[in-house]
Design a protein around this motif. Structure first.
Motif, mmCIF file in Angstrom:
data_model
loop_
_atom_site.group_PDB
_atom_site.id
_atom_site.type_symbol
_atom_site.label_atom_id
_atom_site.label_comp_id
_atom_site.label_asym_id
_atom_site.label_seq_id
_atom_site.Cartn_x
_atom_site.Cartn_y
_atom_site.Cartn_z
ATOM 1 N N SER A 242 137.358 24.862 33.699
ATOM 2 C CA SER A 242 136.071 24.382 33.210
ATOM 3 C C SER A 242 135.003 25.317 33.755
ATOM 4 N N THR A 243 133.998 25.605 32.954
ATOM 5 C CA THR A 243 132.988 26.585 33.359
ATOM 6 C C THR A 243 131.651 26.235 32.723
ATOM 7 N N GLU A 244 130.586 26.660 33.381
ATOM 8 C CA GLU A 244 129.250 26.325 32.870
ATOM 9 C C GLU A 244 128.253 27.406 33.255
ATOM 10 N N LEU A 245 127.381 27.722 32.312
ATOM 11 C CA LEU A 245 126.260 28.622 32.548
ATOM 12 C C LEU A 245 124.999 27.780 32.673
ATOM 13 N N LEU A 246 124.309 27.932 33.788
ATOM 14 C CA LEU A 246 123.063 27.211 34.026
ATOM 15 C C LEU A 246 121.921 28.199 34.179
ATOM 16 N N LEU A 247 120.758 27.794 33.706
ATOM 17 C CA LEU A 247 119.548 28.590 33.847
ATOM 18 C C LEU A 247 118.714 28.023 34.980
ATOM 19 N N VAL A 248 118.110 28.903 35.746
ATOM 20 C CA VAL A 248 117.447 28.516 36.989
ATOM 21 C C VAL A 248 115.934 28.637 36.828
ATOM 22 N N SER A 249 115.237 27.514 36.939
ATOM 23 C CA SER A 249 113.786 27.498 37.051
ATOM 24 C C SER A 249 113.418 27.153 38.487
ATOM 25 N N TYR A 252 114.191 23.223 38.787
ATOM 26 C CA TYR A 252 115.397 22.589 38.249
ATOM 27 C C TYR A 252 116.388 23.615 37.721
ATOM 28 N N LEU A 253 117.625 23.142 37.535
ATOM 29 C CA LEU A 253 118.657 23.878 36.812
ATOM 30 C C LEU A 253 118.800 23.256 35.438
ATOM 31 N N TYR A 254 119.031 24.104 34.430
ATOM 32 C CA TYR A 254 119.214 23.623 33.064
ATOM 33 C C TYR A 254 120.625 23.966 32.604
ATOM 34 N N SER A 255 121.403 22.940 32.287
ATOM 35 C CA SER A 255 122.757 23.138 31.778
ATOM 36 C C SER A 255 122.671 23.738 30.385
ATOM 37 N N PHE A 256 123.080 24.999 30.273
ATOM 38 C CA PHE A 256 122.845 25.760 29.047
ATOM 39 C C PHE A 256 124.057 25.729 28.121
ATOM 40 N N VAL A 290 118.966 19.372 34.624
ATOM 41 C CA VAL A 290 118.771 18.901 33.253
ATOM 42 C C VAL A 290 120.078 19.075 32.485
ATOM 43 N N LEU A 291 120.677 17.960 32.070
ATOM 44 C CA LEU A 291 121.932 18.007 31.320
ATOM 45 C C LEU A 291 121.703 17.960 29.816
ATOM 46 N N GLY A 292 120.523 17.551 29.374
ATOM 47 C CA GLY A 292 120.246 17.493 27.943
ATOM 48 C C GLY A 292 120.803 16.232 27.310
ATOM 49 N N GLY A 293 120.872 16.230 25.990
ATOM 50 C CA GLY A 293 121.316 15.047 25.259
ATOM 51 C C GLY A 293 122.683 15.225 24.653
ATOM 52 N N GLY A 294 122.920 14.477 23.578
ATOM 53 C CA GLY A 294 124.173 14.585 22.844
ATOM 54 C C GLY A 294 123.891 15.011 21.430
ATOM 55 N N TYR A 295 124.723 14.579 20.514
ATOM 56 C CA TYR A 295 124.530 14.923 19.110
ATOM 57 C C TYR A 295 123.805 13.818 18.358
ATOM 58 N N GLU A 296 124.049 12.579 18.758
ATOM 59 C CA GLU A 296 123.410 11.448 18.084
ATOM 60 C C GLU A 296 122.889 10.464 19.117
ATOM 61 N N ALA A 297 122.201 11.009 20.118
ATOM 62 C CA ALA A 297 121.543 10.219 21.156
ATOM 63 C C ALA A 297 122.511 9.247 21.806
ATOM 64 N N ALA A 298 122.058 7.994 22.012
ATOM 65 C CA ALA A 298 122.816 7.062 22.837
ATOM 66 C C ALA A 298 124.151 6.666 22.228
ATOM 67 N N ALA A 299 124.329 6.861 20.917
ATOM 68 C CA ALA A 299 125.591 6.502 20.277
ATOM 69 C C ALA A 299 126.637 7.595 20.436
ATOM 70 N N ASP A 300 126.267 8.697 21.034
ATOM 71 C CA ASP A 300 127.138 9.861 21.095
ATOM 72 C C ASP A 300 127.941 9.876 22.389
ATOM 73 N N SER A 301 129.231 10.211 22.292
ATOM 74 C CA SER A 301 130.089 10.205 23.477
ATOM 75 C C SER A 301 129.677 11.274 24.479
ATOM 76 N N LEU A 302 129.191 12.425 24.012
ATOM 77 C CA LEU A 302 128.745 13.469 24.921
ATOM 78 C C LEU A 302 127.575 12.979 25.759
ATOM 79 N N PHE A 303 126.643 12.302 25.110
ATOM 80 C CA PHE A 303 125.504 11.753 25.842
ATOM 81 C C PHE A 303 125.976 10.744 26.888
ATOM 82 N N ARG A 304 126.887 9.858 26.499
ATOM 83 C CA ARG A 304 127.366 8.855 27.441
ATOM 84 C C ARG A 304 128.071 9.503 28.627
ATOM 85 N N TYR A 305 128.806 10.581 28.366
ATOM 86 C CA TYR A 305 129.473 11.289 29.461
ATOM 87 C C TYR A 305 128.445 11.852 30.445
#
Length: 370
Positions: A242-249, A252-256, A290-305
């Motif tokens: 598993s890997t992730e690129l984050l941007l640094v302000s 905060y860090l932004y999950s890109f 900052v992890l951001g949102g999902g594809y369909e807001a609260a109904a989206d599994s990515l958002f819930r994760y």
């Protein structure tokens, strides 16, 4: 530049002296949000587009509004009478007109409107920051969107784990027992490993082509933004799972962008990576991830994760829109509809899409024009 706090400046990243002015203003900004850095904005502009920053600069404050100027002549459906027009959009991410210290919002927008009229700008679209206290008042329509997940790092590092929900805590501990470790790759030396996992994830998810950024995109990002990007890798058996690129302000860090191989799911590689990011951010003095949102807001599994790592911490954000030239806007709508109809395709603007004349094509066909 002058010390006049109400002076409007238009800086073009393609002009070395102006890019240097833009960068100097960004570096003087206490928050230094990465989305306003000229190198970041340039990543999202096509070769024919301009990367600009509408600014106001004084001795003890400034306004930075980074934008991409998109010539309408690049669109095949645009007629000759609209070829010298353009529209304006923020780059990908949470942007907007940032301001700090002493500034005059009214004077800024007055200068902005004069410039927009001179370049025949038809419309403006911007996705506004999750931190509205960093923005000047927006002149235009705003629509609430979201939510997006923001992990607040106001707890001591040793209490972060207990702030997650039960499933997240369990997954982190399971990954640790399985022997997963996390590497912080500040120099981004394992870019190849990141790309392999990322592209594999996009394939598995059937992602749209726009998410398949080429390697040169990432190399440019890391070259143009030294110190503003960091990679995290969850490793098991010497393999990145598993890997992730984050941007640094500054704050905060932004999950890109990120990815996880299927083999990483049973050993919970990504939950441990998520926790490691939060721990590292606290050591760097950051206030949020900052992890951001999902594809369909609260109904989206990515958002819930994502929300497992910040229960009840979701934030809404706004998009800002302006029609800068109403008659030309309507002309473009008519021109797009006629052009599609001539090719036997039905087209009508989607209700929420802005600018409407750029709305994606519907799948309904009509009889070709005679």
């Amino acid at each position: 530049m002058t010390d006049g706090a109400d002076r409007f400046l238009l800086l073009d990243a393609a002009v070395p002296q102006q890019r240097a002015q833009w960068l100097a203003l960004w570096e003087a900004w206490p928050q230094r949000d990465v989305v306003a850095h000229p190198g970041y904005v340039q990543l999202f502009a096509r070769a024919e587009e301009r990367t600009i920053c509408a600014c106001q600069a004084g001795g003890d404050g400034a306004v930075l509004f980074p934008l991409i100027v998109r010539p309408l002549r690049l669109e095949p459906w645009v007629g000759e009478e609209q070829e010298d027009a353009c529209d304006l959009a923020s780059p990908y991410g949470y942007g907007g007109p940032f301001g700090w210290g002493r500034y005059s919002a009214d004077a800024f927008w007055s200068g902005f409107d004069r410039w927009a009229q001179n370049v025949k700008a038809v419309s403006l679209f911007t996705r506004l920051s999750l931190f509205p206290d960093r923005l000047i008042p927006f002149q235009g329509e705003t629509v609430v969107k979201g939510p997006a997940v923001v992990v607040s790092l106001d707890l001591p590092a040793d209490r972060l784990l207990e702030s997650y929900d039960k499933a997240a805590r369990k997954n982190v501990r399971q990954a640790e027992r399985a022997g997963v470790t996390v590497e912080v790759d500040v120099q981004c030396r394992r870019l190849g490993d990141f790309l392999g996992v990322y592209y594999s994830t996009m394939d598995r998810l059937g992602a749209r082509p726009m998410y398949y950024f080429p390697r040169t995109f990432f190399e440019s990002l890391m070259g143009q933004l030294p110190g503003q990007a960091v990679l995290f890798h969850a490793v098991h058996g010497e393999r990145v799972l598993s890997t992730e690129l984050l941007l640094v302000s500054e704050d905060y860090l932004y999950s890109f962008l990120n990815g996880t191989l299927e083999e990483g799911m049973p050993v919970r590689a990504n939950p441990l990576l998520r926790h490691a990011v939060n721990l590292w951010a606290t050591t760097q003095g950051k206030r949020y991830v900052v992890l951001g949102g999902g594809y369909e807001a609260a109904a989206d599994s990515l958002f819930r994760y994502k929300q497992r790592y910040a229960p009840d911490r979701a934030r809404s954000f706004c998009v800002g829109t302006r029609i800068l030239n109403g008659s030309l806007y309507e002309c473009l709508l008519d021109r797009r509809a006629a052009w599609e109809h001539e090719r036997g395709r039905a087209w009508s603007p989607r209700g929420e899409f802005f600018p409407a004349y750029r709305a994606v094509l519907s799948s309904t066909a009509v009889a070709p024009a005679a």
